[in-house]
Design an enzyme around this catalytic site. Structure first.
Site, PDB file in Angstrom:
ATOM      1  N   GLU A  16      -4.712   7.887  15.203  1.00 12.12           N
ATOM      2  CA  GLU A  16      -4.404   6.473  15.466  1.00 12.12           C
ATOM      3  C   GLU A  16      -3.426   6.353  16.616  1.00 12.12           C
ATOM      4  O   GLU A  16      -2.540   7.197  16.781  1.00 12.12           O
ATOM      5  CB  GLU A  16      -3.705   5.820  14.271  1.00 12.12           C
ATOM      6  N   TRP A  71       5.270  -3.695  14.723  1.00 16.07           N
ATOM      7  CA  TRP A  71       6.327  -3.294  13.790  1.00 16.07           C
ATOM      8  C   TRP A  71       7.535  -2.626  14.442  1.00 16.07           C
ATOM      9  O   TRP A  71       8.509  -2.330  13.760  1.00 16.07           O
ATOM     10  CB  TRP A  71       5.757  -2.404  12.693  1.00 16.07           C
ATOM     11  N   CYS A  78       9.160   8.142 -11.451  1.00 21.94           N
ATOM     12  CA  CYS A  78       8.740   7.691 -12.786  1.00 21.94           C
ATOM     13  C   CYS A  78       8.897   8.824 -13.803  1.00 21.94           C
ATOM     14  O   CYS A  78       9.128   9.973 -13.435  1.00 21.94           O
ATOM     15  CB  CYS A  78       7.282   7.219 -12.727  1.00 21.94           C
ATOM     16  N   ARG A 102       0.860  -1.196   0.000  1.00 19.97           N
ATOM     17  CA  ARG A 102       0.000   0.000   0.000  1.00 19.97           C
ATOM     18  C   ARG A 102       0.891   1.241   0.000  1.00 19.97           C
ATOM     19  O   ARG A 102       2.112   1.119   0.072  1.00 19.97           O
ATOM     20  CB  ARG A 102      -0.900   0.006   1.244  1.00 19.97           C
ATOM     21  N   HIS A 109      -1.327  -7.046  15.316  1.00 22.98           N
ATOM     22  CA  HIS A 109      -1.264  -5.656  15.801  1.00 22.98           C
ATOM     23  C   HIS A 109      -2.355  -5.461  16.844  1.00 22.98           C
ATOM     24  O   HIS A 109      -3.483  -5.912  16.675  1.00 22.98           O
ATOM     25  CB  HIS A 109      -1.482  -4.700  14.625  1.00 22.98           C
ATOM     26  N   ASN A 117      -4.312   7.703   3.400  1.00 24.36           N
ATOM     27  CA  ASN A 117      -3.780   7.248   4.683  1.00 24.36           C
ATOM     28  C   ASN A 117      -2.275   7.440   4.716  1.00 24.36           C
ATOM     29  O   ASN A 117      -1.569   6.986   3.806  1.00 24.36           O
ATOM     30  CB  ASN A 117      -4.094   5.760   4.896  1.00 24.36           C
ATOM     31  N   GLU A 118      -1.812   8.123   5.715  1.00 24.96           N
ATOM     32  CA  GLU A 118      -0.369   8.297   5.920  1.00 24.96           C
ATOM     33  C   GLU A 118       0.369   8.508   4.596  1.00 24.96           C
ATOM     34  O   GLU A 118       1.289   7.754   4.256  1.00 24.96           O
ATOM     35  CB  GLU A 118       0.203   7.103   6.686  1.00 24.96           C
TER      36      GLU A 118
HETATM   37  C1  GLA Z   1      -0.359   3.151  10.522  1.00 29.02           C
HETATM   38  C2  GLA Z   1      -1.443   2.924   9.489  1.00 29.02           C
HETATM   39  C3  GLA Z   1      -2.462   1.909   9.918  1.00 29.02           C
HETATM   40  C4  GLA Z   1      -1.803   0.730  10.569  1.00 29.02           C
HETATM   41  C5  GLA Z   1      -0.964   1.213  11.715  1.00 29.02           C
HETATM   42  C6  GLA Z   1      -0.277   0.096  12.450  1.00 29.02           C
HETATM   43  O1  GLA Z   1      -0.674   4.120  11.430  1.00 29.02           O
HETATM   44  O2  GLA Z   1      -2.104   4.107   9.155  1.00 29.02           O
HETATM   45  O3  GLA Z   1      -3.182   1.516   8.781  1.00 29.02           O
HETATM   46  O4  GLA Z   1      -1.001   0.070   9.628  1.00 29.02           O
HETATM   47  O5  GLA Z   1       0.052   2.046  11.219  1.00 29.02           O
HETATM   48  O6  GLA Z   1       0.472   0.577  13.529  1.00 29.02           O
END
Ligand code: GLA
Ligand code: GLA
Length: 676
Positions: free
Chosen positions: A315, A323, A163, A117, A366, A155-156
């Site tokens: 989050e 991780w 490219c 992703r 997780h 997301n993040e």
């Molecule tokens: C990030 C992502 C989430 C998840 C968390 C796990 O914050 O945005 O989708 O993968 O890490 O810690």
């Protein structure tokens, strides 16, 4: 100080997190149980749809949103609001198969294969089109749902793409920046060095791993471009949503001090700042206080991007993560401290990744509120539910803000330039660590200190610390002069003002751009010390010696007062800490790296000159204060396992209801929120 509660619908703090019901559509029993347990845990908000694209659109052009509608309805009927994400953070397989340009190209120049992703090309017209189309459909379908609070873009966001599309965009970005005049670029990047002159913008390549990495101006501009291009992608998503639902607020979740993007630039496009916090709890190098106060620095970077309103914690892990190098569980009571710290630092939300653990794949272990066990009687569930209760108790504090009269300057550009500079010593550059350690010393004195970029508006501050401000943005030097002139207390350090915003060295003495006049010193040499080398700074007025490590500048004094001198080496007796009265304020220059704990008397002097009170706390106690028009809320957090007593505390503890008149006793891992 008007109170700006972020989500009046929810009546206070949001408590909840990422919820991925699309993984459980064949288990209606579980979906039903989730809502029951959410209510029990005091959850009033979930984030839906972060990675739902392959369920929304399993094959191109075939859309399935009914499942989400049912879930949003059911949640709303049960008092649970939704933050709706756009799914651009991960792509269905058909999309990459049909539009391979959506897959990112690495620094090595290799196209990614489909998978994982957060790896799309930000320039790809096809991917932008597909994303905007999906976003419009979501806005049309859910934009007026009464349960919808806001949009969460992608997301993040992160990473870079090399490219051909990104390369072409980079070239036209450069052409714009340098007025379509390649000679301006050649001058700004000093390309005559090593015969690197360009004769057209089409020759400028991104810094490929096996390509041009030796032009500092290019390296820095590529990072700025990546921020610009990522922001442009973000803006395109926002535009699509706003076309349909202009009044639904938007955010995107940031990642701590993520190095790859200048978040301040992205922040301008957002209605609210949100971020994801995952400290390494109970690691074996730091105390919990050290880990948590570093987290407070991150919170402060976030809240300082929009000082006039609360931010969001989007989050965090209710249990452990999967991780970190080692994933130690939070000790009982620490989750509560973490969540109260979030509120203390100015967030109006406490949200988790994630509500329920999935059965398979990358994040199956997780931490989540609900474990594979599936029940509501686990330790983690109980601690989460306790946080739900506490957040209700402190609800009146939502919407208030942390107010600071002190600021620390911390810049992404400066950070990138220091990382890239071929000078100093790689293992000891430590720009971030230097900023954080100084900031923590102010925290220990109970002084709220914003963390702002060097081109911020300084007019609200009385004390500014600018550690290692190597790169000066245009205008920064004159704004700092004005700040001191009108009565501000400014501290700068070694390695200040060497280069301009293209990383060209200032001529005529560092700190450049007129700052040597402000400080009354010129740095003639910088001595990079070996890790075992030590020097000291000695003061005339009774302060203890400060130990010098890593860096010591040799100063040429023009018109500053010398407060401290080196004790050793060939520059023994040379000026090491100076002060110059400038207008109504003071400009201090610390020429060497010293431990912020030892520098405390200097910080206290600056705060005293600014009229900012310093407080005393027992070791291991963190303090913050949120202010609104109808009151202030003082947060006390004890990261020690032994009880701690704080003096001079008056008001009602909102967590227990008890009146405190003088001495506040905090249990081990205890906390109090005092309403005044
Ligand atoms: C990030 C992502 C989430 C998840 C968390 C796990 O914050 O945005 O989708 O993968 O890490 O810690
Ligand atoms: C070598 C090279 C020079 C210069 C110096 C720097 O000697 O020939 O061009 O790069 O290193 O130390």
């Amino acid at each position: 100080m008007e109170k700006k509660i972020l989500f009046p619908q929810a009546g206070g703090f949001l408590h909840g997190g990422d919820y991925n019901p699309e993984q459980w559509l064949d288990r209606p029993d579980i979906l039903k149980e989730d809502v029951r347990m959410m209510k029990k845990a005091g959850v009033n908000c979930v984030t839906l749809g972060v990675f739902s694209w392959s369920v929304y659109e399993p094959v191109e052009g075939e859309f399935h949103f009914g499942w989400l509608e049912k879930i949003m309805d059911h949640l709303y009927e049960n008092g649970i609001f939704t933050i709706l994400a756009t799914p651009s953070g991960a792509r269905p397989a058909w999309l990459d198969e049909t539009y391979p340009e959506a897959m990112r190209v690495s620094r090595q120049g290799m196209r990614n294969h489909h998978g994982v992703r957060h790896n799309h090309c930000m320039s790809s017209p096809e991917y932008r089109k597909k994303t905007a189309d999906m976003d419009r459909r979501l806005a049309e379908r859910f934009g007026s749902h009464p349960g919808l609070l806001m949009y969460h873009i992608s997301n993040e966001l992160g990473g870079e793409c090399f490219c051909p599309l990104c390369t072409a965009r980079f070239q036209s970005y450069l052409s714009e920046k340098f007025d379509h005049d390649i000679e301006k670029l050649n001058q700004a990047w000093w390309t005559t060095f090593w015969s690197h002159r360009y004769s057209s913008f089409s020759q400028v390549e991104p810094p490929f791993a096996n390509g041009e990495g030796s032009i500092m101006g290019l390296n820095l501009e590529w990072k700025r471009f990546t921020t610009w291009n990522m922001t442009d992608f973000l803006k395109e998503e926002i535009r699509a949503l706003r076309e349909i639902t202009p009044s639904v607020p938007v955010t995107t979740n940031f990642m701590m001090l993520y190095n790859g993007l200048d978040y301040r630039k992205m922040a301008r496009e957002l209605d609210v700042i949100s971020w994801d916090s995952y400290p390494r709890f109970h690691n074996d190098e730091e105390t919990l206080f050290e880990t948590m106060t570093e987290n407070a620095f991150h919170h402060t970077v976030m809240r300082s991007m929009k000082k006039e309103k609360p931010f969001m914690l989007m989050e965090s892990a209710p249990g452990l993560v999967n991780w970190h190098p080692f994933n130690k569980v939070k000790r009982p009571g620490v989750h509560k401290l973490f969540c109260l710290q979030t509120a203390a630092c100015g967030s109006d939300t406490v949200q988790y990744f994630q509500w329920r653990k999935g059965r398979g794949s990358f994040e199956q272990y997780h931490g989540a509120v609900v474990d594979h066990l599936g029940t509501d009687d686990t330790r983690i569930f109980r601690e989460t539910a306790q946080v739900g209760e506490l957040l209700k108790k402190i609800a009146p504090a939502a919407g208030t803000c942390v107010r600071a009269r002190a600021a620390l300057l911390f810049d992404w550009d400066n950070r990138w330039a220091i990382q890239d500079v071929k000078a100093l010593a790689e293992p000891t550059k430590c720009y971030e660590k230097t900023c954080i350690s100084i900031w923590k010393e102010f925290l220990k004195m109970g002084v709220e200190m914003d963390v702002v970029p060097s081109d911020d508006d300084f007019s609200g501050y009385d004390v500014i610390v600018a550690p290692m401000l190597y790169l000066l943005q245009p205008g920064t030097a004159s704004c700092l002069k004005q700040f001191v002139e009108r009565g501000g207390q400014l501290l700068a350090t070694y390695f200040t003002g060497y280069v301009d915003d293209n990383t060209l060295c200032f001529m005529g003495g560092f700190p450049g751009d007129g700052l040597s006049e402000l400080f009354g010193v010129i740095s003639e040499e910088i001595d990079t010390l070996y890790p075992s080398d030590r020097n000291h700074i000695r003061f005339g007025d009774g302060w203890e010696d400060w130990e010098v490590r890593d860096y010591a500048e040799i100063l040429r004094l023009t018109d500053a007062e010398v407060l401290g001198r080196y004790t050793d080496d060939f520059y023994q007796g040379g000026a090491a800490l100076t002060r110059k009265r400038y207008g109504r304020g003071n400009a201090y220059y610390a020429a060497a790296r010293c431990c912020p704990g030892q520098m405390r008397p200097l910080f206290e002097q600056m705060l005293a000159q600014a009229g900012i009170p310093v407080k005393q706390f027992p070791e291991g106690v963190e303090y913050h204060v949120r202010t609104g028009d109808e009151g202030t809320y003082e947060f006390y957090l004890n990261y020690g396992t032994a009880p701690a007593c704080v003096q001079e505390v008056y008001g009602q503890d909102m967590l227990t209801g008890s009146e405190i008149s003088g001495t506040l006793t905090l249990e081990g891992y205890g906390a109090a929120v005092i309403r005044k």
